[in-house]
Enzyme design. Structure first.
Site, PDB file in Angstrom:
ATOM      1  N   ASP A  13       0.811  -1.232   0.000  1.00 14.65           N
ATOM      2  CA  ASP A  13       0.000   0.000   0.000  1.00 14.65           C
ATOM      3  C   ASP A  13       0.837   1.272   0.000  1.00 14.65           C
ATOM      4  OD1 ASP A  13      -2.304  -1.668   0.298  1.00 14.65           O
ATOM      5  OD2 ASP A  13      -1.857  -1.794   2.436  1.00 14.65           O
ATOM      6  N   LYS A  16       2.127   2.299  -5.166  1.00 14.38           N
ATOM      7  CA  LYS A  16       2.831   1.873  -6.393  1.00 14.38           C
ATOM      8  C   LYS A  16       1.983   2.093  -7.639  1.00 14.38           C
ATOM      9  CE  LYS A  16       3.162  -2.259  -4.686  1.00 14.38           C
ATOM     10  NZ  LYS A  16       2.778  -2.036  -3.284  1.00 14.38           N
ATOM     11  N   GLY A  40      -4.478  -4.285  -4.316  1.00  7.89           N
ATOM     12  CA  GLY A  40      -5.471  -3.355  -4.844  1.00  7.89           C
ATOM     13  C   GLY A  40      -4.813  -2.031  -5.143  1.00  7.89           C
ATOM     14  N   HIS A  41      -4.866  -1.634  -6.406  1.00  4.37           N
ATOM     15  CA  HIS A  41      -4.276  -0.338  -6.795  1.00  4.37           C
ATOM     16  C   HIS A  41      -5.396   0.652  -7.054  1.00  4.37           C
ATOM     17  CE1 HIS A  41      -0.520  -2.170  -7.316  1.00  4.37           C
ATOM     18  NE2 HIS A  41      -0.601  -2.539  -8.558  1.00  4.37           N
ATOM     19  N   GLN A 225       2.063  -5.844  -3.222  1.00  6.13           N
ATOM     20  CA  GLN A 225       2.425  -5.892  -1.791  1.00  6.13           C
ATOM     21  C   GLN A 225       3.748  -5.157  -1.543  1.00  6.13           C
ATOM     22  OE1 GLN A 225       1.428  -9.353  -3.062  1.00  6.13           O
ATOM     23  NE2 GLN A 225      -0.592  -8.553  -2.716  1.00  6.13           N
TER      24      GLN A 225
HETATM   25  P1  IMP Z   1      -2.547 -12.813   1.956  1.00  6.42           P
HETATM   26  O1  IMP Z   1      -1.615 -12.259   0.947  1.00  6.42           O
HETATM   27  O2  IMP Z   1      -4.001 -12.562   1.649  1.00  6.42           O
HETATM   28  O3  IMP Z   1      -2.260 -14.263   2.250  1.00  6.42           O
HETATM   29  O4  IMP Z   1      -2.286 -12.046   3.347  1.00  6.42           O
HETATM   30  C1  IMP Z   1      -1.084 -12.181   4.088  1.00  6.42           C
HETATM   31  C2  IMP Z   1      -0.692 -10.852   4.724  1.00  6.42           C
HETATM   32  O5  IMP Z   1      -0.316  -9.920   3.717  1.00  6.42           O
HETATM   33  C3  IMP Z   1      -1.811 -10.190   5.513  1.00  6.42           C
HETATM   34  O6  IMP Z   1      -1.254  -9.521   6.616  1.00  6.42           O
HETATM   35  C4  IMP Z   1      -2.387  -9.174   4.544  1.00  6.42           C
HETATM   36  O7  IMP Z   1      -3.006  -8.097   5.191  1.00  6.42           O
HETATM   37  C5  IMP Z   1      -1.112  -8.742   3.824  1.00  6.42           C
HETATM   38  N1  IMP Z   1      -1.363  -8.259   2.461  1.00  6.42           N
HETATM   39  C6  IMP Z   1      -1.637  -8.998   1.373  1.00  6.42           C
HETATM   40  N2  IMP Z   1      -1.803  -8.210   0.285  1.00  6.42           N
HETATM   41  C7  IMP Z   1      -1.601  -6.954   0.694  1.00  6.42           C
HETATM   42  C8  IMP Z   1      -1.605  -5.690   0.020  1.00  6.42           C
HETATM   43  O8  IMP Z   1      -1.801  -5.582  -1.196  1.00  6.42           O
HETATM   44  N3  IMP Z   1      -1.337  -4.610   0.792  1.00  6.42           N
HETATM   45  C9  IMP Z   1      -1.069  -4.708   2.108  1.00  6.42           C
HETATM   46  N4  IMP Z   1      -1.056  -5.857   2.790  1.00  6.42           N
HETATM   47  C10 IMP Z   1      -1.319  -6.981   2.082  1.00  6.42           C
END
Ligand code: IMP
Length: 460
Positions: A13, A16, A40-41, A225
């Site tokens: 977040d 990017k 999510g962008h 991420q």
């Molecule tokens: P997962 O990727 O859904 O398995 O989540 C694993 C961890 O990564 C969790 O703490 C999510 O909140 C975090 N996470 C996954 N995708 C994002 C993102 O795009 N932005 C911020 N945190 C993320």
């Protein structure tokens, strides 16, 4: 020609999407290389505001090939939904390519993500995943039982793979979790339908990327991420299941490491994190609420995918430098500087105290990180609006001093400062495609004509 990788340099977040959208103007190919619909962008450009989870931001430029690389886990329903929305708003998607090697996010993945998360939560071990099925999809990839995008257009292979995998998943669902089994026929027909609808976008995308390398086009590799959520180098086990690092860009796009000329790290001017896990500089109470609610409607610190409030904190110089070194970050982007505009003083963490020791590195274990007490340096704020500044010299002196301090702490050159969601709210100091660091080795193609048969997307 240059290959630029853009990575999130904190916990995701960092903003990017806007930066990719901006730099894509100079690129011929933009490749998303890992993650899935957990990302999510939000992109604000001349076409309006878009929230995208899978399609690379380069899609808005009609001369760009937008690639979903092999490292991504693809939810076909979400992808088709994004494509339909873009088409409906006048953005063509014929130049979107999806790697046949990418793995498909299946209905049982999201279900298992939710069940696993509930199970972990019952023992106080919750990761706080986005529950989109990302972890289970990568688990299947590694277990060699994943369905790949290429399988969607090979109906016999699909049926045989799916029969085998679904039998295993149904045993897990019914015997371990006491759930209803999923229907093979229904999922198979759904996949066949996805295959038909996506067929013309599916190919071995690394060949297209190699053709672009051979023809010396600019290529942008887009991570999702952030590096502190990396499966190996993040705050394990509070991480995602892929590698959002520069190394992950090579694997997830099919680009050799020595082809990357410039690694751009995107940092927020402070830190945020969604989900569980250590966050040494985290703020609580009023200060946290204040920072979370900066940025105006739609741009506050709430997750784009889940809507969860993001945890917020001061800039962590220890984590920032760790990420810079791990990824070979050569250029920096600092986003959301404007969120700090009203602050009288701003803190930056320069070291951690863990028990009786002061450390300047990021420990690998969560237990030590949870004990880390940040050692702060305090800098004076600028208390002047910056959201309409477009030149470095127009920034208040204290804002420049803050950014300079971050540059030194991180140990890389500042390229771009973002002061709002709009493209115009950008201070461009160096253009990452033009201003390559002196030491990089430019890629020299040794691939001969191996990519000659590869077609650009949309080419007849
Ligand atoms: P997962 O990727 O859904 O398995 O989540 C694993 C961890 O990564 C969790 O703490 C999510 O909140 C975090 N996470 C996954 N995708 C994002 C993102 O795009 N932005 C911020 N945190 C993320």
């Amino acid at each position: 020609m240059a290959v630029v990788a853009i990575i999130g340099a904190q916990w995701g977040d960092e903003g990017k999407g806007k930066i990719v959208d901006l730099l894509a103007e100079q690129a011929r190919v933009v490749v998303r290389y890992q993650g899935g619909t957990n990302a999510g962008h939000t992109i604000v450009n001349q076409h309006g505001t878009f929230k995208m989870r899978l399609i690379p931001s380069g899609i808005f430029n009609p001369r760009i090939i937008a690639v979903i690389g092999n490292g991504v886990v693809v939810d076909p329903a979400a992808l088709l939904g994004e494509m339909a929305e873009l088409e409906a708003r006048g953005i063509p998607t014929n130049r979107l390519l999806v790697s046949e090697r990418a793995h498909v996010l299946m209905p049982y993945h999201a279900l298992l993500d939710q069940l696993e998360e509930t199970n972990r939560a019952a023992s106080g071990q919750s990761v706080g995943t986005t529950k989109r099925g990302i972890g289970p999809a990568y688990q299947d990839k590694v277990a060699r039982i994943g369905i790949r995008v290429g399988d969607l257009v090979q109906e016999e292979t699909l049926l045989s793979k799916l029969s085998f995998v679904l039998n295993m998943k149904n045993q897990l669902l019914t015997k371990v979790y006491g759930e209803q089994p999923l229907d093979l026929h229904h999922i198979y027909l759904q996949c066949v339908d996805y295959g038909h609808r996506l067929r013309k976008h599916i190919l071995d995308t690394h060949l297209v990327i190699h053709r672009a390398l051979d023809e010396r086009h600019n290529i942008l590799l887009e991570g999702a991420q952030g590096a502190l959520l990396d499966i190996d180098y993040g705050t394990y086990p509070y991480v995602t299941s892929s590698s959002p690092t520069a190394g992950g860009a090579c694997l997830g796009a099919g680009v050799p490491p020595n082809a990357i000329d410039n690694v751009v790290g995107v940092y927020k001017a402070y830190c945020t994190r969604v989900g569980e896990g250590p966050f040494p500089t985290e703020l609580e109470g009023e200060q946290a609420d204040y920072l979370r609610n900066q940025g105006g409607e739609g741009h506050r610190e709430y997750g784009t995918v889940t809507g969860r409030p993001r945890r917020v904190g001061w800039f962590d110089g220890v984590a920032a430098r760790y990420v810079a070194r791990l990824n070979g970050i050569s250029g920096l982007v600092i986003t959301r500087l404007d969120a700090l505009d009203d602050m009288a003083t701003i803190k930056v963490c320069t070291a951690y105290q863990i028990n009786d020791t002061v450390v300047q590195y990021m420990p690998s274990d969560v237990a030590s990180l949870l004990k880390a007490v940040p050692i702060y340096e305090e800098l004076p704020g600028w208390q002047t609006p910056t959201s309409s500044v477009t030149e470095w010299k127009e920034l208040p002196a204290n804002a420049r001093a803050y950014l300079n301090r971050l540059q030194v702490l991180i140990g890389a050159r500042l390229d771009i400062v973002s002061v709002g969601p709009d493209r115009k709210q950008t201070i461009m100091i160096n253009k990452p495609f033009d201003a390559l660091p002196a030491t990089v080795s430019r890629y020299v193609s040794t691939l001969g004509d191996r990519s000659a048969g590869a077609k650009w997307g949309g080419e007849e």
